[in-house]
Design a protein around this motif. Structure first.
Motif, PDB file in Angstrom:
ATOM      1  N   PHE B 160       0.836  -1.199   0.000  1.00 28.90           N
ATOM      2  CA  PHE B 160       0.000   0.000   0.000  1.00 28.90           C
ATOM      3  C   PHE B 160       0.874   1.254   0.000  1.00 28.90           C
ATOM      4  O   PHE B 160       0.588   2.233  -0.703  1.00 28.90           O
ATOM      5  CB  PHE B 160      -0.930   0.002   1.219  1.00 28.90           C
ATOM      6  CG  PHE B 160      -1.734   1.266   1.334  1.00 28.90           C
ATOM      7  CD1 PHE B 160      -2.803   1.494   0.479  1.00 28.90           C
ATOM      8  CD2 PHE B 160      -1.417   2.239   2.267  1.00 28.90           C
ATOM      9  CE1 PHE B 160      -3.545   2.661   0.565  1.00 28.90           C
ATOM     10  CE2 PHE B 160      -2.140   3.419   2.356  1.00 28.90           C
ATOM     11  CZ  PHE B 160      -3.209   3.636   1.507  1.00 28.90           C
ATOM     12  N   GLY B 161       1.941   1.214   0.783  1.00 29.58           N
ATOM     13  CA  GLY B 161       2.853   2.356   0.840  1.00 29.58           C
ATOM     14  C   GLY B 161       3.439   2.654  -0.531  1.00 29.58           C
ATOM     15  O   GLY B 161       3.507   3.809  -0.962  1.00 29.58           O
ATOM     16  N   ARG B 162       3.833   1.596  -1.214  1.00 29.35           N
ATOM     17  CA  ARG B 162       4.405   1.742  -2.562  1.00 29.35           C
ATOM     18  C   ARG B 162       3.357   2.334  -3.520  1.00 29.35           C
ATOM     19  O   ARG B 162       3.647   3.236  -4.287  1.00 29.35           O
ATOM     20  CB  ARG B 162       4.857   0.363  -3.051  1.00 29.35           C
ATOM     21  CG  ARG B 162       5.340   0.280  -4.455  1.00 29.35           C
ATOM     22  CD  ARG B 162       6.777   0.683  -4.595  1.00 29.35           C
ATOM     23  NE  ARG B 162       7.368   0.044  -5.775  1.00 29.35           N
ATOM     24  CZ  ARG B 162       8.444   0.483  -6.381  1.00 29.35           C
ATOM     25  NH1 ARG B 162       9.051   1.561  -5.939  1.00 29.35           N
ATOM     26  NH2 ARG B 162       8.935  -0.138  -7.426  1.00 29.35           N
ATOM     27  N   ALA B 163       2.131   1.778  -3.446  1.00 30.52           N
ATOM     28  CA  ALA B 163       1.077   2.235  -4.370  1.00 30.52           C
ATOM     29  C   ALA B 163       0.685   3.683  -4.095  1.00 30.52           C
ATOM     30  O   ALA B 163       0.550   4.496  -5.021  1.00 30.52           O
ATOM     31  CB  ALA B 163      -0.139   1.313  -4.254  1.00 30.52           C
ATOM     32  N   ALA B 164       0.513   3.997  -2.804  1.00 32.22           N
ATOM     33  CA  ALA B 164       0.032   5.339  -2.457  1.00 32.22           C
ATOM     34  C   ALA B 164       1.055   6.414  -2.804  1.00 32.22           C
ATOM     35  O   ALA B 164       0.687   7.546  -3.130  1.00 32.22           O
ATOM     36  CB  ALA B 164      -0.303   5.382  -0.961  1.00 32.22           C
ATOM     37  N   ALA B 165       2.342   6.062  -2.719  1.00 32.17           N
ATOM     38  CA  ALA B 165       3.383   7.064  -2.949  1.00 32.17           C
ATOM     39  C   ALA B 165       3.806   7.159  -4.408  1.00 32.17           C
ATOM     40  O   ALA B 165       4.568   8.045  -4.784  1.00 32.17           O
ATOM     41  CB  ALA B 165       4.600   6.720  -2.087  1.00 32.17           C
ATOM     42  N   GLU B 166       3.300   6.250  -5.215  1.00 33.88           N
ATOM     43  CA  GLU B 166       3.789   6.116  -6.591  1.00 33.88           C
ATOM     44  C   GLU B 166       3.215   7.221  -7.497  1.00 33.88           C
ATOM     45  O   GLU B 166       2.053   7.586  -7.399  1.00 33.88           O
ATOM     46  CB  GLU B 166       3.376   4.726  -7.087  1.00 33.88           C
ATOM     47  CG  GLU B 166       3.977   4.317  -8.383  1.00 33.88           C
ATOM     48  CD  GLU B 166       3.248   4.884  -9.562  1.00 33.88           C
ATOM     49  OE1 GLU B 166       3.930   5.273 -10.522  1.00 33.88           O
ATOM     50  OE2 GLU B 166       2.003   4.948  -9.524  1.00 33.88           O
ATOM     51  N   VAL B 167       4.029   7.739  -8.393  1.00 37.89           N
ATOM     52  CA  VAL B 167       3.553   8.795  -9.295  1.00 37.89           C
ATOM     53  C   VAL B 167       3.880   8.478 -10.759  1.00 37.89           C
ATOM     54  O   VAL B 167       3.081   8.769 -11.656  1.00 37.89           O
ATOM     55  CB  VAL B 167       4.111  10.186  -8.868  1.00 37.89           C
ATOM     56  CG1 VAL B 167       5.626  10.212  -8.893  1.00 37.89           C
ATOM     57  CG2 VAL B 167       3.570  11.285  -9.743  1.00 37.89           C
ATOM     58  N   GLY B 168       5.045   7.836 -10.988  1.00 39.09           N
ATOM     59  CA  GLY B 168       5.520   7.652 -12.357  1.00 39.09           C
ATOM     60  C   GLY B 168       4.590   6.843 -13.243  1.00 39.09           C
ATOM     61  O   GLY B 168       4.287   7.231 -14.384  1.00 39.09           O
ATOM     62  N   ALA B 169       4.109   5.703 -12.715  1.00 36.99           N
ATOM     63  CA  ALA B 169       3.273   4.820 -13.545  1.00 36.99           C
ATOM     64  C   ALA B 169       1.893   5.422 -13.784  1.00 36.99           C
ATOM     65  O   ALA B 169       1.387   5.408 -14.908  1.00 36.99           O
ATOM     66  CB  ALA B 169       3.149   3.447 -12.882  1.00 36.99           C
ATOM     67  N   VAL B 170       1.281   5.953 -12.714  1.00 39.66           N
ATOM     68  CA  VAL B 170      -0.104   6.441 -12.871  1.00 39.66           C
ATOM     69  C   VAL B 170      -0.180   7.685 -13.752  1.00 39.66           C
ATOM     70  O   VAL B 170      -1.177   7.913 -14.426  1.00 39.66           O
ATOM     71  CB  VAL B 170      -0.787   6.702 -11.509  1.00 39.66           C
ATOM     72  CG1 VAL B 170      -1.095   5.414 -10.791  1.00 39.66           C
ATOM     73  CG2 VAL B 170       0.017   7.637 -10.636  1.00 39.66           C
ATOM     74  N   ILE B 171       0.883   8.467 -13.730  1.00 44.34           N
ATOM     75  CA  ILE B 171       0.826   9.682 -14.560  1.00 44.34           C
ATOM     76  C   ILE B 171       0.938   9.308 -16.043  1.00 44.34           C
ATOM     77  O   ILE B 171       0.351   9.958 -16.913  1.00 44.34           O
ATOM     78  CB  ILE B 171       1.929  10.684 -14.136  1.00 44.34           C
ATOM     79  CG1 ILE B 171       1.464  12.121 -14.434  1.00 44.34           C
ATOM     80  CG2 ILE B 171       3.259  10.420 -14.818  1.00 44.34           C
ATOM     81  CD1 ILE B 171       2.276  13.174 -13.693  1.00 44.34           C
ATOM     82  N   ILE B 172       1.659   8.208 -16.348  1.00 42.73           N
ATOM     83  CA  ILE B 172       1.800   7.779 -17.746  1.00 42.73           C
ATOM     84  C   ILE B 172       0.509   7.131 -18.253  1.00 42.73           C
ATOM     85  O   ILE B 172       0.003   7.460 -19.313  1.00 42.73           O
ATOM     86  CB  ILE B 172       2.988   6.796 -17.897  1.00 42.73           C
ATOM     87  CG1 ILE B 172       4.308   7.525 -17.649  1.00 42.73           C
ATOM     88  CG2 ILE B 172       2.993   6.148 -19.278  1.00 42.73           C
ATOM     89  CD1 ILE B 172       5.529   6.619 -17.631  1.00 42.73           C
ATOM     90  N   VAL B 173      -0.049   6.186 -17.445  1.00 42.26           N
ATOM     91  CA  VAL B 173      -1.224   5.438 -17.947  1.00 42.26           C
ATOM     92  C   VAL B 173      -2.540   6.150 -17.626  1.00 42.26           C
ATOM     93  O   VAL B 173      -3.573   5.864 -18.239  1.00 42.26           O
ATOM     94  CB  VAL B 173      -1.267   3.997 -17.394  1.00 42.26           C
ATOM     95  CG1 VAL B 173      -0.018   3.247 -17.773  1.00 42.26           C
ATOM     96  CG2 VAL B 173      -1.479   3.975 -15.888  1.00 42.26           C
ATOM     97  N   GLY B 174      -2.505   7.083 -16.628  1.00 43.64           N
ATOM     98  CA  GLY B 174      -3.737   7.792 -16.257  1.00 43.64           C
ATOM     99  C   GLY B 174      -3.848   9.127 -16.964  1.00 43.64           C
ATOM    100  O   GLY B 174      -4.953   9.602 -17.248  1.00 43.64           O
TER     101      GLY B 174
END
Lengths: 236, 230
Positions: B160-174
């Motif tokens: 959860f910590g990894r997912a909540a703090a993540e920005v690189g992947a979601v900004i590309i696919v989102g």
């Protein structure tokens, strides 16, 4: 169908370069408790594990009522340091009942009876891992008995327990034996062997040195090793 | 200081824009952790309890995947979901679902690797007892997962910590589309670059508070459950 008699025929088991059992032949039949004695490293635990079916021989055979590869449905074992499942005391017994496929309708009654038998009724809801060593050993016994075994293997069940806990365990073993369950236990405590044994098997360096009725063994041991062991000398 | 004060004001006033971002970020991260747990825990258990040729290699690979750069995962998912990609027909690119897929791929190896270690350690402890009780394989797996549940919570929290703090992947696919795929981390990055520091700081406060609350809740649950089960 019972698993008795259990026959070990010329069984050899080695771990790496160390021979744990060396051409052991033994028949475990119904009756009074069989006690395996001998110094540490004599092969007592390995013999129990082979008879339970937990370790396969490198050479020789182990059969249960003449059959090989019989799953441990009618056998149970209490290890020297039993592992308590991360549950309450009663839940540990319930787990064993489920594993043995005992009808669910009888679980509550069986748990109550087994806890009373081992003197843990008041600890039913306590986490099993927080019990004392003696209490854990008694719970392990209750868990093994939940399987309604024909034969119960006990690996040094009172090692490192105080006299009161030792007496409690030995009382349970006598009661279990009187109910017709074959008890096979290992110990290096001669006093315990005298108190419990119907038959003695002396092991030394992976081999059976002597097998005899308990009374005969202690009064007139046949071999030099047995005489020295009974006299309290160190077998090395 | 004025930025901090207005950020706090934003949080306390229940700003709808801010809370829609928070809500979406939580839905995406929690969904990803749930899916990753459904994949990672059984996979970890399988590797822990079986022996097969190449097992050591599989463990090393799994441990390596824990450190996968999010932007690489984002790029791979982008390529798969883009119109010309193999999954382009699904039409998921720049949707929250695409973000969930990317985060699941990011988090599953973490949960699988930590689960594998936890379950393998417990198996070494339980092996003799469960074998002696003649417990069949599905029962053994279930028992180990259940009895390792307190430690597995830590694995889920790490995910959860990894997912909540993540920005690189979601900004590309989102795509960081306002009101649609904007999450806390992507919004913080955007608002910081725009110079809207109150919103960025407000989101940062909320993000840290949520991670803290989730961890505190997990800790309380774990302590309470340990008191009961040992």
């Amino acid at each position: 169908m019972t698993d008795l008699p259990i026959d070990l025929d010329n069984v050899t088991i080695a771990v790496g370069n160390a021979t744990m059992l060396d051409r052991v032949t033994l028949t475990i039949a119904a009756g009074a408790p069989t006690v395996l004695i001998g110094p540490n490293g004599a092969g007592k635990t390995t013999l129990l594990r082979a008879a339970m079916g937990l370790v396969a021989p490198m050479r020789g055979t182990v059969t249960w009522q003449g059959r090989a590869h019989v799953p441990p449905v009618r056998r149970a074992i209490v290890f020297q340091r039993p592992t308590m499942l991360r549950r309450t005391t009663s839940a540990n017994i319930r787990y064993a009942l489920r594993a043995a496929r005992i009808a669910r309708g009888g679980h509550d009654e069986a748990i109550e009876r087994l806890l009373a038998m081992v003197g843990l009724s008041r600890a039913a809801d306590r986490p099993a891992r927080r019990l004392s060593a003696g209490e854990q050993q008694r719970l392990a016994l209750a868990r093994a008995l939940a399987r309604e075994p024909d034969v119960l293997f006990l690996d040094e069940p009172t090692a490192s327990l105080d006299p009161a806990s030792t007496k409690a365990i030995e009382d349970i073993i006598r009661a279990v034996s009187q109910r017709g369950i074959k008890v096979v236990l290992s110990t290096h405590d001669l006093g315990e062997a005298r108190r419990l044994a119907g038959e003695i098997v002396l092991l030394h360096r992976g081999r059976i040195v002597e097998t005899a009725a308990a009374s005969g063994f202690f009064e007139s041991p046949m071999t030099d090793e047995a005489r020295r062991f009974v006299a309290g000398e160190l077998l090395v | 200081m004025p930025d901090n004060a207005s950020a706090l004001q934003l949080v306390l006033s229940g700003d709808p824009a801010l809370f829609s971002i928070v809500l979406l970020a939580m839905i995406v991260s929690l969904s990803a952790v749930l899916l990753a747990a459904l994949i990672g825990v059984p996979l970890g258990a399988l590797i822990a309890l079986t022996s097969f040729r190449g097992r050591d290699g599989a463990i090393v690979l799994l441990n390596t995947l824990m450190g996968l750069p999010p932007v690489v995962i984002g790029l791979l998912v982008y390529l798969a979901l883009s119109r010309s990609g193999p999954l382009g027909a699904w039409g998921l690119l720049f949707t929250p679902q695409a973000m969930v897929i990317a985060q699941t791929i990011l988090v599953a190896p973490i949960i699988a690797a930590l689960s594998r270690q936890t379950i393998e350690d417990l198996w070494l402890e339980y092996r003799d007892e469960l074998t002696a009780m003649n417990v069949p394989w599905p029962g053994r797996v279930g028992t180990l997962i259940w009895d390792a549940r307190f430690s597995l919570i830590t694995a889920l929290l790490a995910g959860f910590g990894r997912a909540a703090a993540e920005v690189g992947a979601v900004i590309i696919v989102g795509g960081n589309i306002e009101g649609h795929t904007r999450t806390m981390t992507t919004a913080i990055a955007l608002e910081t670059s725009k110079g809207d520091l109150p919103l960025a700081i407000g989101l940062g406060i909320v993000l840290m508070a949520i991670v803290l609350m989730v961890n505190a809740l997990a800790w309380v649950v774990r302590r309470a459950a340990e008191r009961v089960a040992g």
